[in-house]
Design an enzyme around this catalytic site. Structure first.
Site, PDB file in Angstrom:
ATOM      1  N   GLU A  88       0.826  -1.207   0.000  1.00  0.00           N
ATOM      2  CA  GLU A  88       0.000   0.000   0.000  1.00  0.00           C
ATOM      3  C   GLU A  88       0.861   1.259   0.000  1.00  0.00           C
ATOM      4  O   GLU A  88       0.464   2.287  -0.574  1.00  0.00           O
ATOM      5  CB  GLU A  88      -0.960  -0.040   1.185  1.00  0.00           C
ATOM      6  CG  GLU A  88      -2.046  -1.092   0.969  1.00  0.00           C
ATOM      7  CD  GLU A  88      -2.909  -1.366   2.179  1.00  0.00           C
ATOM      8  OE1 GLU A  88      -4.148  -1.381   2.042  1.00  0.00           O
ATOM      9  OE2 GLU A  88      -2.342  -1.587   3.270  1.00  0.00           O
ATOM     10  N   GLU A 108      -4.068  -9.585   3.096  1.00  0.00           N
ATOM     11  CA  GLU A 108      -4.964  -9.324   4.224  1.00  0.00           C
ATOM     12  C   GLU A 108      -6.126 -10.320   4.286  1.00  0.00           C
ATOM     13  O   GLU A 108      -6.547 -10.722   5.382  1.00  0.00           O
ATOM     14  CB  GLU A 108      -5.507  -7.891   4.149  1.00  0.00           C
ATOM     15  CG  GLU A 108      -4.516  -6.821   4.575  1.00  0.00           C
ATOM     16  CD  GLU A 108      -3.581  -6.379   3.458  1.00  0.00           C
ATOM     17  OE1 GLU A 108      -2.864  -5.390   3.659  1.00  0.00           O
ATOM     18  OE2 GLU A 108      -3.569  -7.036   2.392  1.00  0.00           O
TER      19      GLU A 108
END
Length: 237
Positions: A88, A108
């Site tokens: 990210e 995730e």
């Protein structure tokens, strides 16, 4: 592994703000130490009940970076694996250079979580939709060669040279007129999601940006230096 805890968030956010405020800084390179670029959020800190945000600057987002827009171009120099929050950070950077052995990924979903630090917002804007969906929904990693093939990164560097390659790229940006670079970056971001490149809104933004560029000392210095057959001396004003 450069996992992100509160101290990292506060210090990285402060460093980014300081770089943005310094007129002598014309490009920002983010890299890691050791064998990882960033392992994402510090899960041990979270498990211990610790917070990893910056209470004084919540608007900056994860790591003080993913929602912290600066007009100075940013480059991620990914020296090792960058999973979850590490990816990210890459997605939030304007440009990216990967070590040939580096890997990206949004794992995730394998932990019952979601890539909520910009992963599910940005990945489909930077990859073809189905490629982005596979990365986000399977949680499987992507190697450097694949990331380059899909245009997720700008360069793949030979082992151990990623910072050198990223700094060379930063130098090429820094050699250009600072005002024009800042306005160009802002236009790229502001118009990225507009429906049409032919209708009014994009061109209104474009006209405003160009007015600011033309009012700058840099806009006068560039043609003058060209006419005098010398390198320009940018003031950044």
């Amino acid at each position: 592994m450069n996992a992100v805890d509160r101290a990292v968030t506060q210090q990285l956010g402060a460093a980014l703000a300081a770089a943005e405020a310094d007129p002598d800084v014309r490009a920002i390179v983010l890299t890691g130490t050791g064998r990882a670029f960033c392992a994402g959020a510090d899960l041990k800190a979270i498990a211990a009940g610790e917070r990893i945000d910056d209470p004084e600057h919540p608007e900056r987002g994860f790591a003080g970076y993913v929602q912290h827009f600066v007009t100075t171009p940013t480059i991620a120099a990914v020296n090792g694996f960058a999973l979850g929050g590490g990816t990210e950070l890459v997605l939030a950077s304007d440009l990216a250079v990967l070590d040939e052995a580096a890997t990206l990924g949004l794992p995730e979903v394998r932990r019952g979580l979601m890539a909520a630090a910009g992963g599910v917002i940005r990945v489909q804007r930077q990859l073809p939709w189905k490629v982005a969906a596979e990365l986000a929904l399977t949680g499987e990693p992507m190697d450097a060669a694949t990331a380059l093939r899909w245009g997720l990164v700008n360069r793949v560097a030979p082992a151990g040279t990623v910072l050198e390659v990223a700094l060379e790229l930063a130098g090429r940006i820094a050699a250009n007129a600072p005002v024009a670079v800042r306005e160009t970056k802002q236009m790229l971001h502001r118009t990225a999601t507009l429906d049409s490149a032919w209708e009014g809104p994009a061109w209104d933004l474009n006209a405003d940006a160009m007015r600011r560029v033309l009012r700058s000392e840099d806009a006068r210095e560039g043609p003058r230096a060209f006419a005098q057959k010398r390198e320009p001396r940018w003031s950044g004003r």
